[in-house]
Each structure stands twice: as C-alpha cells, then as structure tokens.
Design an enzyme around this catalytic site. Sequence first.
Site, PDB file in Angstrom:
ATOM      1  N   CYS A  31      22.679  -5.627   6.435  1.00  0.00           N
ATOM      2  CA  CYS A  31      23.076  -4.261   6.088  1.00  0.00           C
ATOM      3  C   CYS A  31      21.832  -3.375   6.055  1.00  0.00           C
ATOM      4  O   CYS A  31      20.888  -3.647   5.316  1.00  0.00           O
ATOM      5  CB  CYS A  31      23.772  -4.261   4.730  1.00  0.00           C
ATOM      6  SG  CYS A  31      24.059  -2.608   4.097  1.00  0.00           S
ATOM      7  N   HIS A  73      28.006   4.760   0.283  1.00  0.00           N
ATOM      8  CA  HIS A  73      27.154   5.873   0.694  1.00  0.00           C
ATOM      9  C   HIS A  73      27.992   7.132   0.855  1.00  0.00           C
ATOM     10  O   HIS A  73      29.210   7.062   0.983  1.00  0.00           O
ATOM     11  CB  HIS A  73      26.444   5.561   2.018  1.00  0.00           C
ATOM     12  CG  HIS A  73      27.352   5.501   3.216  1.00  0.00           C
ATOM     13  ND1 HIS A  73      28.186   4.426   3.468  1.00  0.00           N
ATOM     14  CD2 HIS A  73      27.574   6.387   4.219  1.00  0.00           C
ATOM     15  CE1 HIS A  73      28.865   4.655   4.589  1.00  0.00           C
ATOM     16  NE2 HIS A  73      28.526   5.844   5.060  1.00  0.00           N
ATOM     17  N   HIS A  79      24.047  -4.492  -2.381  1.00  0.00           N
ATOM     18  CA  HIS A  79      25.208  -4.352  -1.511  1.00  0.00           C
ATOM     19  C   HIS A  79      26.491  -4.229  -2.326  1.00  0.00           C
ATOM     20  O   HIS A  79      27.057  -5.219  -2.770  1.00  0.00           O
ATOM     21  CB  HIS A  79      25.296  -5.516  -0.529  1.00  0.00           C
ATOM     22  CG  HIS A  79      26.212  -5.223   0.621  1.00  0.00           C
ATOM     23  ND1 HIS A  79      25.848  -4.363   1.639  1.00  0.00           N
ATOM     24  CD2 HIS A  79      27.485  -5.601   0.884  1.00  0.00           C
ATOM     25  CE1 HIS A  79      26.853  -4.258   2.501  1.00  0.00           C
ATOM     26  NE2 HIS A  79      27.858  -4.985   2.059  1.00  0.00           N
ATOM     27  N   SER A 136      31.761   3.678   9.014  1.00  0.00           N
ATOM     28  CA  SER A 136      31.300   2.680   9.969  1.00  0.00           C
ATOM     29  C   SER A 136      30.381   1.660   9.302  1.00  0.00           C
ATOM     30  O   SER A 136      30.032   0.660   9.905  1.00  0.00           O
ATOM     31  CB  SER A 136      30.609   3.351  11.168  1.00  0.00           C
ATOM     32  OG  SER A 136      29.600   4.224  10.737  1.00  0.00           O
ATOM     33  N   HIS A 160      33.809  28.733 -14.622  1.00  0.00           N
ATOM     34  CA  HIS A 160      33.706  29.261 -13.267  1.00  0.00           C
ATOM     35  C   HIS A 160      32.302  29.057 -12.691  1.00  0.00           C
ATOM     36  O   HIS A 160      31.312  29.431 -13.311  1.00  0.00           O
ATOM     37  CB  HIS A 160      34.063  30.751 -13.241  1.00  0.00           C
ATOM     38  CG  HIS A 160      33.990  31.296 -11.851  1.00  0.00           C
ATOM     39  ND1 HIS A 160      34.995  31.076 -10.938  1.00  0.00           N
ATOM     40  CD2 HIS A 160      33.011  31.961 -11.192  1.00  0.00           C
ATOM     41  CE1 HIS A 160      34.648  31.611  -9.777  1.00  0.00           C
ATOM     42  NE2 HIS A 160      33.443  32.145  -9.903  1.00  0.00           N
ATOM     43  N   GLU A 176      51.920  16.653  12.146  1.00  0.00           N
ATOM     44  CA  GLU A 176      50.836  17.297  11.402  1.00  0.00           C
ATOM     45  C   GLU A 176      49.847  17.957  12.366  1.00  0.00           C
ATOM     46  O   GLU A 176      49.427  19.092  12.154  1.00  0.00           O
ATOM     47  CB  GLU A 176      50.103  16.281  10.521  1.00  0.00           C
ATOM     48  CG  GLU A 176      50.856  15.869   9.266  1.00  0.00           C
ATOM     49  CD  GLU A 176      51.832  14.722   9.474  1.00  0.00           C
ATOM     50  OE1 GLU A 176      52.054  14.321  10.651  1.00  0.00           O
ATOM     51  OE2 GLU A 176      52.384  14.234   8.473  1.00  0.00           O
ATOM     52  N   GLY A 200      37.212   6.520   8.296  1.00  0.00           N
ATOM     53  CA  GLY A 200      36.119   6.904   9.171  1.00  0.00           C
ATOM     54  C   GLY A 200      34.776   6.283   8.857  1.00  0.00           C
ATOM     55  O   GLY A 200      33.771   6.650   9.456  1.00  0.00           O
TER      56      GLY A 200
HETATM   57 ZN   LIG Z   1      36.769  30.113 -10.985  1.00  0.00          ZN
HETATM   58 ZN   LIG Z   2      24.190  -3.205   1.870  1.00  0.00          ZN
END
Ligand SMILES: [Zn+2]
Ligand SMILES: [Zn+2]
Length: 355
Positions: free
Chosen positions: A55, A181, A128, A176, A255, A324, A174
Amino acid sequence: MDLTLPSVARTIQGLSMPELRKDPIVGRWVIIATDRARRPVGHRAEPMPPTDAPCPFCTGGEHNTPHEILAYRDRGSKANEKGWRVRVVPNKYPALQIEGELSKRGDGIYDRMNGIGAHEVIIECPFHEVSMANLAEENIRDVLWVYRDRLLDLKKDPRLVYGMIFKNVGAAAGASLEHSHSQLIVTPIVPINVWEEMNGALEFYGYRGRCIYCDMIHQELDDRKRIVMSTPNFVAFCPYASRFPFETWILPRAHNSHYENIQKTEVDELGSVLKTVLMKLETGLDQPAYNYIVHTGPLDTNLLPHYHWHMEIIPRTTRIAGFEWGTGFYINSVPPEEAAQYLRNVEVDVTGGRR
Ligand SMILES: [Zn+2]
Ligand SMILES: [Zn+2]
Ligand SMILES: [Zn+2]
C-alpha cells in the site's frame, strides 16, 4: 477484447496538460484529463481488486508517493519519512495540475481553459486502516484541521477559485485505494453544483434576508423527525428532499459560509460528530460504499451571508441509472424521516479507535 479504461488509455495520445471545456448549453464544465485513465484500476473493477502491491499510503512507503505538501508529524521527524499522523501529497494521477498559466479561450461556439488547479490526497493515518470510522477521534480531528490548513494555503493563489474536499470509500463510490484517505481538487471556476446551491441560497436571502441553511437548521431542530444527532455546535440530519437513501448532512449551527473559518473547538466537536455518523452508517448499513463532500464558499470570497458550509454524506446503496442521468430526478426508496429514525437508533461507541 479488453476494453477496460487502462487498456484504452494506452492507445490514447493524450493532451499535454488537462483541459477544462464548457458545455455551451447548460454551462457545465468538464475536465479532460487523460492521465487519469492510466490509474491502476479498471472502471469495472468491483469490489476492490486484491493486490499484492504494498500500500503506497502506509508508513514506510513514503517514497512511493509524490513529495508531501503538508504533514502533522512527531517533533524531530523529517518530511517524507516516518513519524507522521496525517499526510498530504499531490495525487499521482492528477485531474488538474498546478503549473502553468490560466488561459481561457474560445473555440468557435465553445469555451475552454487550461486545467490549472490542484489535486491532493489527504492520507488520514500511517497504519493500514480502510475505515475512517475506525480511527480515534483525535485522528479524525487532525484530518479535519488539515482540510482547513490546505484551504487557507490554496486561498493565497489568485488563479484558484474553488476547493472541493471529498472522500470516496469503496469501489462503488469511486475509490481506487482502500487505505483511508480523502482528496482535495481545486478548480479555477466554481463547480456547477455549488453554483446552483449558492444561487438558490442567494435568491432566498434576497427576499427573506436570511440564510436558508440557518432556517433549515431551525426547522429541523424543531421538527426532530429527520435529525440523526445534534450537539451544541453541529447538527446532522437526513435532508427533506434526500436524493439517496440515508443521505445525511452535517452543518455547523452557527452561520459560517467558509469551512476554513472553522474554530479549533468546533473541529474537536465535528470530529466526534463525523465519527458517530460514519459509525452509524457503517453499523446500520453493513459497511456501505459512500462518498462525502464538503460544500464551502469559493476561495476568492469571504463571509457570505447567504451561504453556509456543510458536509453531505452519500451512502452508495443504489446506482444512478438512466432515468436519473436523463432527468436530474432522483428516485429515493427510503423516506428521510425513516432513514433518520433508523440511524438515531443505531447505537455506537466512539470512544475507541486505532491511533
Ligand atoms: Zn447560515
Ligand atoms: Zn495502507
Ligand atoms: Zn451541498
């Protein structure tokens, strides 16, 4: 014939650098980045293909990544060596690159510009671990503080307009690489999804004089039906018009349009909230693939009264299909009120975690 993306990529000449191109009809920009096709993964690969390769994100493999941009390290340890807790490196297969001039030019009825930007990887732990939810709270707080540090740094570059922080977990979302991470892609324009949110929020602000996200927080806290959890400074709920089952948003109660303005005490609290929500999703939905994104104000603006930064967590339990793609409608099979009730009832203990 093998038509996975890497094999096709070998026949593609490529562009000398990434390029942004604008659809002249709806105003959507596309990034043409041929280097990305050379990533070591086929687009049909699912689940994550087993690999014997070490890795590249685990400590000890620091030389397998580009040179680090930032790392939170033990005192006395050196850059690109062991001794880090969270580490930021450029993406080896960047969607955009930082070098070069930002030139925008026409091409008949079309617009294009150089793919100037940045694409960074935030490696969240030296060991890992595939799940952020399994990290100790202090570790998650470090990651959230790194997001702030990177946005503040990138804000200094006038060519850069938007910093999008996001996380892909699982091949279906998605990812890889499985080592925990997140990523930061910085673009020279405001992405259309953020632009639409900002426009809608500005319109509301125009006739009510208030931030719509602040109003939403008040109504959700009054209703309670869609609340997943709330703390003194944060609220997590399943939005009224959730596009996806168990879609969950986290917003600061006070806010604030820009994530990089976050205070240390808020980061500490957000670390616990994020860990709790992720643990609830992982426990309740049996380790789903998911994405989260941080929607924040553009880098070239400060303190917008109408926009309010937030995190959107999207479990990938369903696939986006023809309807969609064709319509922009989403069909959600789980009412957000039921999703929130279910998540509220998932008991988790956030006190542990790897460190
Ligand atoms: Zn706000
Ligand atoms: Zn790793
Ligand atoms: Zn958003």
